[in-house]
Scaffold this motif. Structure first.
Motif, PDB file in Angstrom:
ATOM      1  N   GLU A   1     -14.984  15.131 -11.167  1.00 50.27           N
ATOM      2  CA  GLU A   1     -15.093  13.744 -10.726  1.00 50.27           C
ATOM      3  C   GLU A   1     -14.108  13.413  -9.609  1.00 50.27           C
ATOM      4  N   ALA A   2     -13.442  14.401  -9.025  1.00 51.96           N
ATOM      5  CA  ALA A   2     -12.466  14.160  -7.960  1.00 51.96           C
ATOM      6  C   ALA A   2     -13.184  13.850  -6.650  1.00 51.96           C
ATOM      7  N   PHE A   3     -12.535  13.035  -5.813  1.00 51.42           N
ATOM      8  CA  PHE A   3     -13.096  12.658  -4.513  1.00 51.42           C
ATOM      9  C   PHE A   3     -12.668  13.679  -3.461  1.00 51.42           C
ATOM     10  N   VAL A   4     -13.612  14.028  -2.574  1.00 48.24           N
ATOM     11  CA  VAL A   4     -13.345  14.948  -1.465  1.00 48.24           C
ATOM     12  C   VAL A   4     -13.878  14.293  -0.194  1.00 48.24           C
ATOM     13  N   GLY A   5     -12.974  13.955   0.724  1.00 51.68           N
ATOM     14  CA  GLY A   5     -13.404  13.312   1.967  1.00 51.68           C
ATOM     15  C   GLY A   5     -12.327  12.412   2.515  1.00 51.68           C
ATOM     16  N   ARG A   6     -12.779  11.325   3.180  1.00 50.90           N
ATOM     17  CA  ARG A   6     -11.862  10.398   3.847  1.00 50.90           C
ATOM     18  C   ARG A   6     -12.192   8.967   3.467  1.00 50.90           C
ATOM     19  N   LEU A   7     -11.131   8.165   3.243  1.00 56.30           N
ATOM     20  CA  LEU A   7     -11.241   6.722   3.003  1.00 56.30           C
ATOM     21  C   LEU A   7     -10.431   6.005   4.069  1.00 56.30           C
ATOM     22  N   ALA A   8     -11.043   5.028   4.723  1.00 58.01           N
ATOM     23  CA  ALA A   8     -10.350   4.287   5.775  1.00 58.01           C
ATOM     24  C   ALA A   8     -10.599   2.795   5.565  1.00 58.01           C
ATOM     25  N   GLY A   9      -9.550   1.994   5.838  1.00 62.90           N
ATOM     26  CA  GLY A   9      -9.701   0.550   5.750  1.00 62.90           C
ATOM     27  C   GLY A   9      -9.991   0.053   4.351  1.00 62.90           C
ATOM     28  N   PHE A  10      -9.463   0.720   3.315  1.00 64.48           N
ATOM     29  CA  PHE A  10      -9.711   0.289   1.934  1.00 64.48           C
ATOM     30  C   PHE A  10      -9.040  -1.061   1.679  1.00 64.48           C
ATOM     31  N   ALA A  11      -9.770  -1.966   1.015  1.00 62.96           N
ATOM     32  CA  ALA A  11      -9.221  -3.286   0.686  1.00 62.96           C
ATOM     33  C   ALA A  11      -9.869  -3.783  -0.602  1.00 62.96           C
ATOM     34  N   PHE A  12      -9.099  -4.568  -1.376  1.00 59.46           N
ATOM     35  CA  PHE A  12      -9.527  -5.084  -2.680  1.00 59.46           C
ATOM     36  C   PHE A  12      -9.221  -6.575  -2.695  1.00 59.46           C
ATOM     37  N   TRP A  13     -10.244  -7.393  -2.988  1.00 56.45           N
ATOM     38  CA  TRP A  13     -10.081  -8.832  -3.091  1.00 56.45           C
ATOM     39  C   TRP A  13     -10.417  -9.276  -4.517  1.00 56.45           C
ATOM     40  N   THR A  14      -9.761 -10.325  -4.977  1.00 55.31           N
ATOM     41  CA  THR A  14     -10.085 -10.929  -6.270  1.00 55.31           C
ATOM     42  C   THR A  14     -10.951 -12.162  -6.055  1.00 55.31           C
ATOM     43  N   ARG A  15     -11.859 -12.070  -5.122  1.00 53.75           N
ATOM     44  CA  ARG A  15     -12.869 -13.099  -4.861  1.00 53.75           C
ATOM     45  C   ARG A  15     -14.106 -12.408  -4.294  1.00 53.75           C
TER      46      ARG A  15
ATOM     47  N   GLY B   1      -6.959 -12.823   2.074  1.00 52.21           N
ATOM     48  CA  GLY B   1      -6.777 -12.769   0.630  1.00 52.21           C
ATOM     49  C   GLY B   1      -6.877 -11.402  -0.005  1.00 52.21           C
ATOM     50  N   ALA B   2      -6.744 -10.313   0.748  1.00 52.06           N
ATOM     51  CA  ALA B   2      -6.815  -8.971   0.146  1.00 52.06           C
ATOM     52  C   ALA B   2      -5.550  -8.731  -0.690  1.00 52.06           C
ATOM     53  N   VAL B   3      -5.729  -8.335  -1.949  1.00 50.98           N
ATOM     54  CA  VAL B   3      -4.593  -8.114  -2.845  1.00 50.98           C
ATOM     55  C   VAL B   3      -4.134  -6.659  -2.845  1.00 50.98           C
ATOM     56  N   LEU B   4      -5.000  -5.737  -2.437  1.00 47.79           N
ATOM     57  CA  LEU B   4      -4.631  -4.319  -2.350  1.00 47.79           C
ATOM     58  C   LEU B   4      -5.211  -3.735  -1.075  1.00 47.79           C
ATOM     59  N   THR B   5      -4.348  -3.089  -0.288  1.00 52.45           N
ATOM     60  CA  THR B   5      -4.774  -2.323   0.878  1.00 52.45           C
ATOM     61  C   THR B   5      -4.022  -0.993   0.875  1.00 52.45           C
ATOM     62  N   LEU B   6      -4.299  -0.173   1.873  1.00 47.82           N
ATOM     63  CA  LEU B   6      -3.604   1.112   1.952  1.00 47.82           C
ATOM     64  C   LEU B   6      -2.138   0.946   2.336  1.00 47.82           C
ATOM     65  N   ASP B   7      -1.725  -0.266   2.749  1.00 43.33           N
ATOM     66  CA  ASP B   7      -0.305  -0.514   2.995  1.00 43.33           C
ATOM     67  C   ASP B   7       0.488  -0.642   1.705  1.00 43.33           C
ATOM     68  N   ASP B   8      -0.219  -0.819   0.556  1.00 47.07           N
ATOM     69  CA  ASP B   8       0.440  -0.994  -0.736  1.00 47.07           C
ATOM     70  C   ASP B   8       0.504   0.300  -1.545  1.00 47.07           C
ATOM     71  N   VAL B   9       0.263   1.441  -0.911  1.00 47.04           N
ATOM     72  CA  VAL B   9       0.301   2.718  -1.631  1.00 47.04           C
ATOM     73  C   VAL B   9       1.724   3.000  -2.108  1.00 47.04           C
ATOM     74  N   ASP B  10       1.844   3.374  -3.376  1.00 42.39           N
ATOM     75  CA  ASP B  10       3.156   3.653  -3.952  1.00 42.39           C
ATOM     76  C   ASP B  10       3.480   5.150  -3.896  1.00 42.39           C
ATOM     77  N   GLN B  11       2.638   5.980  -4.502  1.00 42.07           N
ATOM     78  CA  GLN B  11       2.896   7.423  -4.558  1.00 42.07           C
ATOM     79  C   GLN B  11       1.606   8.178  -4.270  1.00 42.07           C
ATOM     80  N   MET B  12       1.756   9.288  -3.547  1.00 44.77           N
ATOM     81  CA  MET B  12       0.649  10.205  -3.285  1.00 44.77           C
ATOM     82  C   MET B  12       0.969  11.550  -3.923  1.00 44.77           C
ATOM     83  N   PHE B  13      -0.035  12.166  -4.549  1.00 44.58           N
ATOM     84  CA  PHE B  13       0.149  13.409  -5.268  1.00 44.58           C
ATOM     85  C   PHE B  13      -0.774  14.480  -4.687  1.00 44.58           C
ATOM     86  N   GLY B  14      -0.384  15.722  -4.887  1.00 42.41           N
ATOM     87  CA  GLY B  14      -1.188  16.830  -4.407  1.00 42.41           C
ATOM     88  C   GLY B  14      -1.118  16.958  -2.898  1.00 42.41           C
TER      89      GLY B  14
END
Length: 511
Positions: free
Chosen positions: A451-465, A484-497
């Motif tokens: 179930e792991a993702f393989v590829g690229r994600l760009a401009g990810f954003a999460f809104w609570t509306r 009103g985006a509550v999560l973007t790629l600027d909020d990344v805490d830790q990256m693994f692997g």
């Protein structure tokens, strides 16, 4: 009893031995002694038989006593076997209880998977119905487009017919021009010969050999006769199109020269002009000069990109922010470029009570052209990927509203599917963990490589509306990020692997 019999026998033997002595002493008769002796013999024989019987009886008693001893030992062996069997039964009971517990857990998980499969089947049937409706609509649109194309083709055919008629007219005009050119060439040759004669006359008039006026008049008459024949209709039309000559009031000699030069002008310049006019297409039929557009960056609202190079349980990332309140509405949008034959897990949100509170994932098994959208265990939908697995950039937006009990799924700013069978009033609780790239079977762990993702994600954003259709299309067109985006790629805490976080303002530069 054996002791009593042995004593009685000894007593009788003593009596038998003492009786002859007493009887002899008293002078008893011999007959009584004989009878007594006989009796004693019989008694001895009986005693012997009794002794034999007693001995056999004693032997049987001894044998029975040995049997009882063997029974006791057998009973002890059986008791030991019983204790061993009881211990084995207790151990078997414990293992059976453990197996039953594991079986119960497996049964629960199987029930969950069965519910999920039931919901998958329901979603598949619903998706098939929706796809059928969409296909019918697309077929109707294609029919209308085909009818429009047929009308356009008919119009083009009629236009081609008009062009062919115009071409035929141009060919006939070219033939007429060639004929007129031949005629004008013969006239030019005649004029050249006349001009040579006139030049000789003029030179002779200057020398005084001939009278200039009469010679000129004669020559003029000749020139007029040769230069101005009766025009044919075609030649008349060509002459009507020619420009008029210079000034009229000139000396006679100049008139002659002008009339000698006029046929040259009338045969060359209008012919070239006529060719240009005949070969010049109308403005609407000219082929425009199209310049190849330069490659420019159009979508410059992504900010950064995440690269997941391979299918591994070690490739994922977490966010430093957590949801502080319950979620009743959400919108998840991202640019996606898949490097595998399946989409894998884009996002998973797990809490202590439920590890499938919010999941957006796919697997490398089963139906590969679909992606699962989970809101808690009871609410589960399957989203069609269409052409997303072609190795190119695509924009996805998944929107959910607990207030309306609906979801909306956009792909490249087009609404692909929507549904209304989500539970109204359902709340996604706060305090969980958000992970990109892996599906959580427990909070922050228990990942599955399939179930792991393989590829690229760009401009990810999460809104609570819920985003509007205009905001979704504007986001896909690169017109800025909605508020009103509550999560973007600027909020990344830790990256693994081996996950890489690459800064790229424009999508065209996120390679």
């Amino acid at each position: 009893m054996t002791r009593w019999t042995s004593r009685s026998v000894l007593f009788l033997v003593i009596i038998y031995l003492l009786m002859p002595l007493t009887w002899t002493r008293r002078g008893a008769p011999a007959e009584t002694y004989k009878t007594l002796n006989q009796r004693l013999r019989r008694l001895n024989q009986q005693f012997m038989r009794f002794q034999q019987m007693t001995f056999t009886h004693l032997q049987s008693i001894a044998e029975n006593y040995n049997i009882s001893n063997s029974i006791d030992s057998r009973f002890q062996v059986l008791s030991l076997q019983f204790e061993r069997i009881s211990r084995e039964l207790r151990a078997f009971k414990e293992t059976t209880e453990r197996s039953l517990k594991s079986l119960k857990s497996w049964t629960k998980s199987l029930q969950k998977k069965t519910k999920r499969l039931d919901s998958i089947l329901a979603n598949m049937t619903r998706a098939l119905r929706e796809n059928n409706h969409l296909n019918l609509r697309q077929i109707q649109k294609q029919r209308t487009v085909l009818s429009d194309l047929s009308h356009k083709i008919q119009n083009q055919q009629s236009h081609i017919g008009s062009l062919e008629s115009l071409r035929n007219q141009v060919q006939h005009g070219m033939q007429d021009l060639r004929a007129s050119l031949k005629r004008h060439q013969t006239q030019i040759m005649k004029l050249e010969s006349q001009m040579e004669g006139l030049s000789k006359i003029i030179s002779a008039s200057k020398a005084g050999v001939l009278d200039p006026p009469n010679s000129i008049r004669k020559q003029q008459g000749v020139v007029l006769r040769h230069v101005q024949p009766k025009p044919k209709p075609e030649e008349q039309r060509m002459r009507d199109r020619l420009p008029t000559s210079g000034p009229t009031k000139q000396p006679q000699t100049h008139k002659i020269r002008h009339r000698q030069q006029q046929p040259w002008q009338s045969t060359v310049q209008p012919t070239v002009q006529a060719k240009e006019e005949l070969f010049q297409l109308p403005l609407r039929h000219k082929i425009p000069h199209i310049q190849a557009p330069k490659e420019e960056a159009r979508i410059c609202n992504v900010g950064s990109m995440l690269l997941f190079p391979s299918a591994s349980i070690e490739n994922y990332l977490t966010f430093q922010r957590r949801f502080q309140t319950g979620i009743h509405e959400l919108s998840i949008c991202t640019w996606l470029k898949v490097d595998a034959k399946y989409v894998g897990t884009i996002l998973s949100y797990a809490t202590e009570n439920n590890d499938n509170m919010l999941v957006l994932y796919g697997r490398n098994s089963g139906v590969l052209g679909f992606m699962d959208f989970v809101i808690g265990d009871p609410a589960y939908r399957e989203l069609s990927l269409q052409n997303i697995l072609d190795g190119r950039w695509h924009h996805l937006c998944i929107i959910w509203s607990s207030i309306e009990g609906r979801f909306w799924y956009y792909s490249d700013s087009h609404l692909v599917s929507t549904g209304s069978k989500f539970q109204k009033g359902y709340e996604i609780p706060p305090g969980g963990t958000v992970v990109l790239g892996q599906e959580q079977d427990s909070v922050g762990g228990d990942f599955d490589e399939a179930e792991a993702f393989v590829g690229r994600l760009a401009g990810f954003a999460f809104w609570t509306r819920t985003l509007s259709p205009g905001e979704v299309s504007g986001l896909a067109a690169g017109k800025g990020v909605p508020r009103g985006a509550v999560l973007t790629l600027d909020d990344v805490d830790q990256m693994f692997g081996s996950v890489q976080h690459i800064t790229c303002e424009c999508l065209e530069h996120c390679m």
